[in-house]
Scaffold this motif. Structure first.
Motif, PDB file in Angstrom:
ATOM      1  N   GLU A  26       0.824  -1.206   0.000  1.00 18.03           N
ATOM      2  CA  GLU A  26       0.000   0.000   0.000  1.00 18.03           C
ATOM      3  C   GLU A  26       0.863   1.263   0.000  1.00 18.03           C
ATOM      4  O   GLU A  26       1.937   1.303   0.607  1.00 18.03           O
ATOM      5  CB  GLU A  26      -0.902   0.020   1.234  1.00 18.03           C
ATOM      6  N   ARG A  27       0.370   2.299  -0.678  1.00 14.61           N
ATOM      7  CA  ARG A  27       1.061   3.602  -0.700  1.00 14.61           C
ATOM      8  C   ARG A  27       0.901   4.305   0.644  1.00 14.61           C
ATOM      9  O   ARG A  27      -0.132   4.214   1.309  1.00 14.61           O
ATOM     10  CB  ARG A  27       0.472   4.477  -1.814  1.00 14.61           C
ATOM     11  N   MET A  41       0.822  12.920  -6.960  1.00 14.31           N
ATOM     12  CA  MET A  41       1.482  11.951  -6.074  1.00 14.31           C
ATOM     13  C   MET A  41       1.454  12.428  -4.626  1.00 14.31           C
ATOM     14  O   MET A  41       1.185  11.645  -3.699  1.00 14.31           O
ATOM     15  CB  MET A  41       2.927  11.722  -6.521  1.00 14.31           C
ATOM     16  N   ASP A  97      -2.082  12.148  -3.276  1.00 19.01           N
ATOM     17  CA  ASP A  97      -2.446  10.749  -3.054  1.00 19.01           C
ATOM     18  C   ASP A  97      -1.909  10.246  -1.721  1.00 19.01           C
ATOM     19  O   ASP A  97      -2.489   9.341  -1.115  1.00 19.01           O
ATOM     20  CB  ASP A  97      -1.894   9.866  -4.186  1.00 19.01           C
ATOM     21  N   GLN A  98      -0.782  10.826  -1.260  1.00 16.02           N
ATOM     22  CA  GLN A  98      -0.164  10.412   0.003  1.00 16.02           C
ATOM     23  C   GLN A  98      -0.512  11.360   1.143  1.00 16.02           C
ATOM     24  O   GLN A  98       0.120  11.323   2.211  1.00 16.02           O
ATOM     25  CB  GLN A  98       1.355  10.277  -0.158  1.00 16.02           C
ATOM     26  N   TYR A 127       5.586  11.950   3.282  1.00 16.44           N
ATOM     27  CA  TYR A 127       6.669  11.269   2.562  1.00 16.44           C
ATOM     28  C   TYR A 127       7.781  10.938   3.557  1.00 16.44           C
ATOM     29  O   TYR A 127       7.865  11.534   4.641  1.00 16.44           O
ATOM     30  CB  TYR A 127       7.221  12.127   1.408  1.00 16.44           C
ATOM     31  N   GLU A 147      10.793  -0.740   1.386  1.00 19.00           N
ATOM     32  CA  GLU A 147       9.335  -0.919   1.422  1.00 19.00           C
ATOM     33  C   GLU A 147       8.967  -2.042   2.400  1.00 19.00           C
ATOM     34  O   GLU A 147       8.016  -1.912   3.178  1.00 19.00           O
ATOM     35  CB  GLU A 147       8.806  -1.223   0.028  1.00 19.00           C
ATOM     36  N   TYR A 163       5.168  -0.012   3.831  1.00 16.88           N
ATOM     37  CA  TYR A 163       4.419   0.777   2.851  1.00 16.88           C
ATOM     38  C   TYR A 163       5.329   1.126   1.680  1.00 16.88           C
ATOM     39  O   TYR A 163       6.553   1.067   1.793  1.00 16.88           O
ATOM     40  CB  TYR A 163       3.853   2.061   3.484  1.00 16.88           C
ATOM     41  N   ALA A 164       4.708   1.489   0.558  1.00 15.82           N
ATOM     42  CA  ALA A 164       5.442   1.992  -0.602  1.00 15.82           C
ATOM     43  C   ALA A 164       5.421   3.514  -0.580  1.00 15.82           C
ATOM     44  O   ALA A 164       4.413   4.120  -0.192  1.00 15.82           O
ATOM     45  CB  ALA A 164       4.806   1.479  -1.894  1.00 15.82           C
ATOM     46  N   ASP A 165       6.524   4.122  -0.966  1.00 22.01           N
ATOM     47  CA  ASP A 165       6.605   5.591  -0.961  1.00 22.01           C
ATOM     48  C   ASP A 165       7.442   6.077  -2.137  1.00 22.01           C
ATOM     49  O   ASP A 165       8.656   6.259  -2.013  1.00 22.01           O
ATOM     50  CB  ASP A 165       7.204   6.091   0.353  1.00 22.01           C
TER      51      ASP A 165
END
Length: 499
Positions: free
Chosen positions: A2-3, A69, A72-73, A77, A235, A240-242
């Motif tokens: 997941e982001r 981007m 969305d987050q 970050y 990750e 999480y993905a970033d």
């Protein structure tokens, strides 16, 4: 995977500082790696350490950008500050939560939202880093453009909208890498006030109610991690993905030029960050400190170090001769010429060695070598001339550095191509010198000169130095002897002769 967003961050078990909701006190033009690793980091610390309770609303300066981007987050970050500090390896992670959102003013809805922020009661500060080309007056920009192409024109619109809404002036912090960045930005805004025939009361608002500050920023920001394996490992570690993950060096200093009353608006003093972010009435000594110590060290040793067989800055710091040469140049020849507290200068120079020894950054000597003619003139010449004026003799290391510059530009010249001047290293491999065309053509024209003739031609070239350097007593003979030593005994032996 997941982001990153607030819910995902909570599920990941992250236990660091996070502030989800706060008023938007900063409008920031620029959303790239540098500002997110520098300005937004300091505001994030201010939230944690001073209870500043503020967010930064980012604005894309140009149409393609990171707005989608970032939104969305939810503005979150991951930032890694990596390097060497006091000789110790540092790899520190922090999730930055000082950003609320990012607007793309090239979309009608976001343009209106930018103007809503401009007229907000919460807004106190505007920050910009729109690259060196960002602070320019473009007469094609119109008052009714939505938005105009240039950043100063956008800023004029923002300030005019705020003025018409009856809101108080703001503090403008310009971070672009040009001289007098704050003053140059204000000059452009005044040009738009003239061109657009805006009222005199608005001119008074801009020039008296608003505070335009120049600033000096200092942090190396490599940006995103390119190694796919490392990204995958992080990750897994984070949960999480970033894709917005950012990387900067540990060292960071932000010098803001202005009245100390700015500390009542800016949160950094209250956050205990005065050794990192501070206000001063004159930042020129700090600019000299950075240019002459940090940048001057680079230009002073890398050309000779490359001829000696090194390729990366960090490796130079593990060579006692090259490191010793750099330190003697800084401590004995550069620092005595600078108008700042000597303890402060010594600490800055010590930090330079740590920064150059960053285990996470492979800073190539050839990338630093670009345009070394103008760099040596801007970064090293003032220390060189200042030392001679103060001591009445030649600085040994800086003089050797000048000889190493000549050696680098003239070592077994092979050809002159569109890419640059092709030379051959003592180890046998070719390298390409990149500089202004006239400088490359000069060295190519003198490729068959004796050392004596070449040094004389270089030192008398007023296009290079704005003066005839042969008028400095003993310089021509010393540089010639140094050049011969570099060519016959090698650059490392030449450096060692200075120690």
């Amino acid at each position: 995977m997941e982001r990153l967003n607030y819910e995902v961050l909570k599920k990941s078990g992250y236990d660091g500082y996070v502030l989800k909701d706060a008023p938007e006190k900063v409008l920031q033009f620029g959303e790239g790696n540098f500002l997110r690793a520098f300005v937004d980091y300091w505001f994030d610390l201010a939230n944690e350490k001073a209870g500043w309770n503020g967010k930064c609303c980012l604005v894309q300066p140009i149409a393609p950008g990171l707005a989608n981007m970032i939104n969305d987050q939810e503005g979150l970050y991951t930032l890694y500050l990596r390097g060497s500090e006091n000789g110790q390896k540092v790899d520190a992670k922090r999730v930055i939560s000082s950003v609320s959102r990012c607007l793309n003013p090239y979309e009608a809805d976001d343009y209106k939202k930018m103007m809503d922020v401009a007229a907000s009661d919460d807004l106190e500060i505007i920050v910009s880093n729109t690259t060196e080309a960002g602070i320019q007056y473009d007469p094609s920009c119109k008052k009714d453009d939505c938005p105009p192409s240039s950043f100063p024109a956008k800023l004029t619109q923002v300030l005019y909208h705020r003025y018409k809404a009856g809101k108080p002036g703001i503090v403008m912090l310009a971070c672009e890498l040009i001289d007098n960045n704050g003053k140059e930005l204000l000059k452009c805004v005044n040009q738009y006030i003239d061109q657009w025939e805006l009222e005199d009361s608005f001119r008074k608002y801009v020039n008296e109610d608003c505070t335009f500050c120049g600033s000096l920023v200092d942090r190396i920001v490599p940006g995103r991690i390119r190694d796919e394996k490392e990204v995958a490992e992080l990750e897994e570690k984070h949960g999480y993905a970033d894709p917005l993950l950012d990387v900067g060096e540990v060292f960071g200093v932000w010098v803001i030029e202005g009245d100390e009353k700015l500390n009542d608006v800016l949160p950094f003093k209250k956050a205990g960050l005065l050794d990192k972010v501070f206000v001063t009435p004159d930042m020129s000594p700090y600019k000299k400190r950075k240019v002459r110590i940090l940048n001057g060290a680079h230009t002073g040793f890398v050309l000779g170090a490359y001829l000696a067989g090194e390729n990366i800055v960090r490796d130079c710091m593990n060579d006692e001769t090259i490191k010793g040469f750099m330190n003697k140049m800084l401590y004995d020849e550069v620092i005595p010429t600078l108008p700042l507290d000597k303890d402060d200068l010594m600490q800055f120079a010590a930090a330079v060695e740590d920064r150059f020894n960053n285990p996470f950054v492979n800073h190539e000597l050839m990338s630093i070598s670009l345009n070394s003619t103008s760099k040596w003139k801007a970064r090293n010449m003032p220390s060189f001339l200042g030392y001679i004026e103060e001591k009445g003799c030649l600085p040994q290391c800086l003089t050797m550095s000048l000889a190493a510059y000549i050696a680098f530009y003239s070592n077994e010249i092979q050809s002159l191509t569109d890419a640059g001047l092709v030379c051959r290293r003592p180890a046998g491999n070719e390298y390409t010198v990149s500089d202004d065309r006239w400088a490359l053509e000069f060295y190519y024209a003198h490729r068959n000169d004796t050392p004596e003739a070449l040094v004389h031609a270089v030192l008398t070239n007023e296009q290079m130095w704005d003066q005839d350097l042969t008028k400095i007593a003993g310089l021509e003979e010393t540089v010639t002897a140094d050049l011969k030593m570099i060519r016959t005994e090698g650059a490392k032996a030449a450096f060692a002769s200075c120690l």
